[in-house]
Design a protein around this motif. Structure first.
Motif, short mmCIF file in Angstrom:
data_model
loop_
_atom_site.label_atom_id
_atom_site.label_comp_id
_atom_site.label_asym_id
_atom_site.label_seq_id
_atom_site.Cartn_x
_atom_site.Cartn_y
_atom_site.Cartn_z
N LEU A 375 0.82 -1.21 0.00
CA LEU A 375 0.00 0.00 0.00
C LEU A 375 0.86 1.26 0.00
O LEU A 375 0.50 2.26 -0.63
CB LEU A 375 -0.94 -0.02 1.20
N ALA A 376 2.00 1.23 0.68
CA ALA A 376 2.90 2.38 0.66
C ALA A 376 3.48 2.59 -0.74
O ALA A 376 3.69 3.73 -1.17
CB ALA A 376 4.03 2.18 1.66
N GLN A 377 3.72 1.51 -1.44
CA GLN A 377 4.23 1.62 -2.81
C GLN A 377 3.18 2.25 -3.72
O GLN A 377 3.49 3.13 -4.55
CB GLN A 377 4.61 0.23 -3.33
N TYR A 378 1.93 1.84 -3.59
CA TYR A 378 0.84 2.45 -4.34
C TYR A 378 0.74 3.94 -4.02
O TYR A 378 0.58 4.78 -4.92
CB TYR A 378 -0.47 1.73 -3.99
N ASP A 379 0.87 4.28 -2.75
CA ASP A 379 0.78 5.67 -2.32
C ASP A 379 1.89 6.51 -2.96
O ASP A 379 1.64 7.62 -3.45
CB ASP A 379 0.88 5.72 -0.80
N ARG A 380 3.12 6.00 -2.97
CA ARG A 380 4.23 6.76 -3.57
C ARG A 380 3.98 7.01 -5.05
O ARG A 380 4.31 8.09 -5.56
CB ARG A 380 5.55 5.99 -3.38
N TRP A 381 3.44 6.05 -5.72
CA TRP A 381 3.20 6.17 -7.16
C TRP A 381 2.15 7.24 -7.45
O TRP A 381 2.32 8.09 -8.32
CB TRP A 381 2.77 4.81 -7.70
N ARG A 382 1.06 7.22 -6.68
CA ARG A 382 -0.09 8.07 -7.03
C ARG A 382 -0.06 9.45 -6.39
O ARG A 382 -0.68 10.37 -6.90
CB ARG A 382 -1.38 7.35 -6.65
N GLN A 383 0.63 9.63 -5.28
CA GLN A 383 0.62 10.93 -4.60
C GLN A 383 1.20 12.03 -5.48
O GLN A 383 0.64 13.13 -5.57
CB GLN A 383 1.39 10.85 -3.28
N PHE A 384 2.34 11.78 -6.09
CA PHE A 384 3.00 12.83 -6.87
C PHE A 384 2.13 13.29 -8.03
O PHE A 384 1.91 14.48 -8.24
CB PHE A 384 4.35 12.33 -7.36
N ASP A 385 1.65 12.33 -8.81
CA ASP A 385 0.83 12.66 -9.97
C ASP A 385 -0.45 13.39 -9.55
O ASP A 385 -0.83 14.40 -10.15
CB ASP A 385 0.48 11.36 -10.72
N SER A 386 -1.09 12.90 -8.51
CA SER A 386 -2.35 13.49 -8.06
C SER A 386 -2.14 14.90 -7.51
O SER A 386 -2.90 15.82 -7.83
CB SER A 386 -3.00 12.61 -6.99
N ALA A 387 -1.10 15.08 -6.68
CA ALA A 387 -0.83 16.40 -6.11
C ALA A 387 -0.47 17.40 -7.19
O ALA A 387 -0.92 18.55 -7.17
CB ALA A 387 0.28 16.30 -5.07
N SER A 388 0.34 16.99 -8.15
CA SER A 388 0.75 17.89 -9.22
C SER A 388 -0.44 18.39 -10.01
O SER A 388 -0.59 19.59 -10.28
CB SER A 388 1.75 17.19 -10.15
N LEU A 389 -1.31 17.47 -10.42
CA LEU A 389 -2.47 17.85 -11.22
C LEU A 389 -3.48 18.63 -10.39
O LEU A 389 -4.07 19.61 -10.86
CB LEU A 389 -3.12 16.61 -11.84
N ALA A 390 -3.69 18.21 -9.15
CA ALA A 390 -4.67 18.88 -8.29
C ALA A 390 -4.30 20.34 -8.05
O ALA A 390 -5.12 21.25 -8.21
CB ALA A 390 -4.80 18.14 -6.97
N PHE A 391 -3.04 20.58 -7.68
CA PHE A 391 -2.61 21.95 -7.43
C PHE A 391 -2.49 22.74 -8.74
O PHE A 391 -2.72 23.95 -8.76
CB PHE A 391 -1.29 21.97 -6.66
#
Length: 445
Positions: A375-391
């Motif tokens: 689950l931590a690996q999934y989090d690392r993958w998706r956090q960057f992409d999601s935060a970049s697009l969201a902001f």
């Protein structure tokens, strides 16, 4: 505070696909007595995100219990959801691999071009006026020779997914049912239902919406705020053919998008100031259509409403992490962004595809799919992409949703500059197609 959180997240590189990250055998938990499980994975929420998650996980060979609060038949009624979804071309690769696209394609309106302009309605359609800056995305520039995306009615998406769920031997749908207090242990997660049944699985996937009760119970915090804007959505019929061109006008109150559907119809996504939206929604059909025409202009000819109007307040939220103990967040449970770029659902599609890759890799290595290392690996993958697009969408909305003369000049100049520089234009075109970054296997060409 926002800048600090953003910098922290962006300083962490995305995890990438599971096969790019060495699996640590030491991360495998000590042997525990196996528990009898109802399925490998429980998915909470049977909306467009949860249903797709169940189908994608089943496609990867997992058994799934899908729990939803709404009766399945209710969600397929024509008046249940009159909105549309923009599917980016990279997202449709997943739909094709799941065998869903053949049923969706006949009722999906292709986006062949995207035209972005900035200004006031009165200026844009004044005789002799020419936009000083515009941005044109042309699908013929894509190597795949594919439309930039498709506009699909939500009712059709729901129906196709409903049929696929019913046909799957690997998915059990339990609805209507509500989830009670979740219990986690060293080998499984236990999920009690208000029906009296208790489910046990290795992992719980929370796809239960923006206000996710499961996220709240797990104590996962979110960063978020409301916009002083309301989204107005409806379908408009028009006299002339749209030619597959999606238009996005940046008006002082917010973006006004005209998205091509099948036939001579378009989906309207109108962002209006919250204190003015109610007065527009209260208008009769004739007066409301007249207001739309002021913003559409004459290029599609005579207009008429083709169905009811929908509205919803606009807000931003981003979970500080996308997982809890034996639980992964996907879609709206993990993030909710401004609709300015039409990427909200596509972010969720990437969540689902990335989770499938990570879980399949861990299962293949003999590791527990519900363990924190996965689950931590999934989090690392998706956090960057999601935060970049969201902001990024947040900044765009704040930059364009105003009538400041200096900002208007800067916007027009910037839009025109991007349009003239091929690599920059192609970058944003691939962003619109959800085709940037490390793509999960289900979304790769």
């Amino acid at each position: 505070m926002r800048q600090g959180v953003f910098s922290l997240w962006c300083s962490q590189p995305p995890g990438g696909p599971a096969h790019n990250v060495a699996l640590d055998p030491a991360a495998k938990p000590a042997y525990v007595q196996p528990m009898e499980k109802n399925a490998d994975i429980i998915v909470a929420g049977g909306g467009l995100g949860g249903s797709l998650a169940a189908l994608a996980l089943a496609h990867q060979g997992f058994t799934v219990c899908l729990v939803d609060a709404a009766p399945p038949a209710q969600k397929t009624l024509p008046d249940f959801d009159g909105r549309t979804t923009a599917l980016a071309y990279a997202s449709t690769r997943l739909f094709r691999r799941l065998g869903l696209w053949h049923a969706l394609a006949p009722e999906a309106g292709p986006i062949r071009d995207i035209l972005v302009t900035d200004g006031r309605p009165a200026d844009r359609f004044r005789k002799g006026h020419q936009a000083s800056g515009f941005l044109h995305f042309d699908s013929t520039e894509l190597a795949e020779n594919t439309p930039l995306g498709w506009i699909v009615e939500n009712r059709r998406l729901r129906q196709v997914m409903h049929d696929a769920l019913e046909a799957s031997d690997a998915i059990r749908v339990i609805a209507p049912a509500m989830i009670g207090a979740v219990e986690t242990g060293p080998a499984a997660v236990t999920v009690p239902l208000d029906t009296g049944e208790t489910l046990t699985a290795s992992l719980l996937v929370a796809a239960d919406g923006r206000r996710s009760p499961l996220r709240e119970r797990a104590g996962i915090r979110t960063l978020g705020w409301s916009y002083p804007q309301t989204g107005i959505v409806c379908t408009v019929a028009h006299e002339k053919d749209h030619l597959g061109i999606a238009q996005e006008f940046f008006l002082p109150s917010g973006p006004f998008a005209i998205l091509p559907m099948t036939g001579r119809r378009s989906s309207l996504v109108w962002t209006e100031k919250a204190d003015r939206a109610g007065s527009f929604l209260a208008l009769g059909d004739e007066d409301f259509t007249a207001e739309i025409a002021k913003r559409f202009g004459p290029y599609l000819g005579a207009l008429s409403l083709d169905g009811p109007r929908w509205s919803y307040p606009l807000a931003f939220h981003l979970a500080t992490k996308f997982y809890g103990e034996r639980m992964a967040l996907v879609g709206d449970a993990a993030h909710g962004i401004h609709p300015i770029a039409g990427q909200g659902y596509n972010l969720g599609v990437k969540d689902i595809a990335a989770l499938c890759d990570v879980l399949a890799e861990h299962r293949g290595a003999g590791l527990d799919i519900g363990h924190g290392s996965a689950l931590a690996q999934y989090d690392r993958w998706r956090q960057f992409d999601s935060a970049s697009l969201a902001f990024g969408t947040d900044v765009l909305n704040r930059l364009f949703s105003n009538d400041n003369p200096a900002l208007r000049l800067a916007r027009s100049t910037g839009i025109g500059l991007v349009n003239r520089i091929d690599p920059l234009r192609n970058f944003f075109m691939k962003q619109a197609g959800a085709d940037l970054g490390t793509l999960p296997s289900l979304m790769q060409p």
